[in-house]
Design a protein around this motif. Structure first.
Motif, PDB file in Angstrom:
ATOM      1  N   ALA A  75       3.535  -2.728  -9.555  1.00 53.59           N
ATOM      2  CA  ALA A  75       2.775  -3.978  -9.606  1.00 53.59           C
ATOM      3  C   ALA A  75       2.791  -4.661  -8.240  1.00 53.59           C
ATOM      4  CB  ALA A  75       3.359  -4.901 -10.661  1.00 53.59           C
ATOM      5  N   ILE A  76       1.628  -5.045  -7.799  1.00 54.52           N
ATOM      6  CA  ILE A  76       1.499  -5.729  -6.512  1.00 54.52           C
ATOM      7  C   ILE A  76       1.240  -7.205  -6.782  1.00 54.52           C
ATOM      8  CG2 ILE A  76       0.197  -5.897  -4.357  1.00 54.52           C
ATOM      9  CD1 ILE A  76       1.777  -3.274  -4.657  1.00 54.52           C
ATOM     10  N   THR A  77       2.161  -8.040  -6.330  1.00 55.65           N
ATOM     11  CA  THR A  77       2.003  -9.479  -6.498  1.00 55.65           C
ATOM     12  C   THR A  77       1.551 -10.148  -5.203  1.00 55.65           C
ATOM     13  OG1 THR A  77       4.329  -9.858  -5.997  1.00 55.65           O
ATOM     14  CG2 THR A  77       3.735  -9.575  -8.325  1.00 55.65           C
ATOM     15  N   TRP A  78       1.494  -9.383  -4.123  1.00 54.99           N
ATOM     16  CA  TRP A  78       1.046  -9.918  -2.854  1.00 54.99           C
ATOM     17  C   TRP A  78      -0.467 -10.088  -2.880  1.00 54.99           C
ATOM     18  CZ3 TRP A  78       4.113  -6.952   1.505  1.00 54.99           C
ATOM     19  CH2 TRP A  78       5.484  -7.203   1.355  1.00 54.99           C
ATOM     20  N   HIS A  79      -0.980 -10.861  -1.945  1.00 51.82           N
ATOM     21  CA  HIS A  79      -2.419 -11.072  -1.832  1.00 51.82           C
ATOM     22  C   HIS A  79      -3.091  -9.774  -1.404  1.00 51.82           C
ATOM     23  CE1 HIS A  79      -2.117 -15.483  -2.069  1.00 51.82           C
ATOM     24  NE2 HIS A  79      -0.950 -15.281  -1.481  1.00 51.82           N
ATOM     25  N   ARG A  80      -4.082  -9.378  -2.157  1.00 46.64           N
ATOM     26  CA  ARG A  80      -4.798  -8.148  -1.825  1.00 46.64           C
ATOM     27  C   ARG A  80      -5.867  -8.429  -0.780  1.00 46.64           C
ATOM     28  NH1 ARG A  80      -3.911  -3.784  -5.202  1.00 46.64           N
ATOM     29  NH2 ARG A  80      -2.579  -4.268  -6.980  1.00 46.64           N
ATOM     30  N   VAL A  81      -5.903  -7.569   0.224  1.00 45.55           N
ATOM     31  CA  VAL A  81      -6.885  -7.671   1.296  1.00 45.55           C
ATOM     32  C   VAL A  81      -7.660  -6.357   1.333  1.00 45.55           C
ATOM     33  CG1 VAL A  81      -7.219  -7.920   3.792  1.00 45.55           C
ATOM     34  CG2 VAL A  81      -5.393  -9.205   2.639  1.00 45.55           C
ATOM     35  N   ASP A  82      -8.965  -6.459   1.259  1.00 47.18           N
ATOM     36  CA  ASP A  82      -9.813  -5.267   1.342  1.00 47.18           C
ATOM     37  C   ASP A  82      -9.878  -4.835   2.801  1.00 47.18           C
ATOM     38  OD1 ASP A  82     -11.709  -3.283   1.289  1.00 47.18           O
ATOM     39  OD2 ASP A  82     -13.356  -4.585   0.657  1.00 47.18           O
ATOM     40  N   ALA A  83      -9.237  -3.726   3.100  1.00 49.35           N
ATOM     41  CA  ALA A  83      -9.214  -3.214   4.466  1.00 49.35           C
ATOM     42  C   ALA A  83     -10.172  -2.044   4.630  1.00 49.35           C
ATOM     43  CB  ALA A  83      -7.788  -2.788   4.821  1.00 49.35           C
ATOM     44  N   GLY A  84     -11.148  -1.955   3.736  1.00 50.01           N
ATOM     45  CA  GLY A  84     -12.059  -0.824   3.748  1.00 50.01           C
ATOM     46  C   GLY A  84     -13.271  -0.980   4.632  1.00 50.01           C
ATOM     47  N   SER A  85     -13.458  -2.163   5.220  1.00 49.18           N
ATOM     48  CA  SER A  85     -14.619  -2.323   6.080  1.00 49.18           C
ATOM     49  C   SER A  85     -14.163  -2.495   7.531  1.00 49.18           C
ATOM     50  CB  SER A  85     -15.481  -3.496   5.602  1.00 49.18           C
ATOM     51  OG  SER A  85     -14.750  -4.701   5.687  1.00 49.18           O
ATOM     52  N   GLU A  86     -14.949  -3.201   8.308  1.00 46.89           N
ATOM     53  CA  GLU A  86     -14.644  -3.373   9.726  1.00 46.89           C
ATOM     54  C   GLU A  86     -13.357  -4.183   9.913  1.00 46.89           C
ATOM     55  OE1 GLU A  86     -17.771  -4.582   8.515  1.00 46.89           O
ATOM     56  OE2 GLU A  86     -18.527  -2.551   8.711  1.00 46.89           O
ATOM     57  N   PRO A  87     -12.600  -3.864  10.955  1.00 38.76           N
ATOM     58  CA  PRO A  87     -11.338  -4.575  11.201  1.00 38.76           C
ATOM     59  C   PRO A  87     -11.493  -6.086  11.314  1.00 38.76           C
ATOM     60  CG  PRO A  87     -11.458  -2.613  12.563  1.00 38.76           C
ATOM     61  CD  PRO A  87     -12.796  -2.757  11.901  1.00 38.76           C
ATOM     62  N   ASP A  88     -12.594  -6.566  11.905  1.00 34.83           N
ATOM     63  CA  ASP A  88     -12.750  -8.017  12.053  1.00 34.83           C
ATOM     64  C   ASP A  88     -12.912  -8.699  10.699  1.00 34.83           C
ATOM     65  OD1 ASP A  88     -15.290  -6.798  11.860  1.00 34.83           O
ATOM     66  OD2 ASP A  88     -16.277  -8.451  12.913  1.00 34.83           O
TER      67      ASP A  88
END
Length: 143
Positions: free
Chosen positions: A116-129
């Protein structure tokens, strides 16, 4: 960065590849302890800290959270994720990096899961910026 700490632990250049001996369970525990100790020292000196590591196990994530709690500082855990194919593509494209990750390592990590992930999810699937902007919004709102 846990990758850099691992290379220092073995006394090799950051781009020197480590074999399976570099990633045994006991070694990984030691690396996380070293990274967290350095983070603690920085926090005690009044410096903000970013810990760059996979944090694949709940116990590792808890240690980071506990470190912030003990130092009485805010904690914002960011869980970066992307599609398996994107992760593999990025790992294959790395040159001159401290990470020893390969496509097989990525597949293995995804297969084992992280609980289980309780941390904030960040979509890292697109451009780095875009990933950076999303992470900054989370940290700004949370702090």
């Amino acid at each position: 960065r846990s990758d850099l700490e691992r290379k220092a632990y073995f006394g090799v250049k950051e781009t020197t590849g480590l074999g399976p001996e570099g990633y045994k369970e006991a070694t990984s525990k030691e690396i996380y302890q070293r990274v967290l100790k350095k983070a603690s020292q920085a926090l005690n000196a009044g410096v903000s800290v970013v810990i760059d590591a996979a944090f694949l196990k709940a116990e590792q994530r808890k240690m980071a959270e506990d470190l912030a709690r003990k130092a009485d500082v805010p904690f914002t855990g960011l869980w970066l994720s992307a599609d398996e194919n994107i992760l593999i593509e990025r790992v294959k494209a790395r040159k001159g990096d401290a990470s020893d990750a390969t496509a097989d390592v990525v597949r293995g990590q995804l297969a084992r899961g992280s609980g289980a992930i309780t941390w904030h999810r960040v979509d890292a699937g697109s451009e780095p910026d875009k990933t950076l902007a999303q992470a900054r919004r989370i940290v700004r709102v949370k702090s």
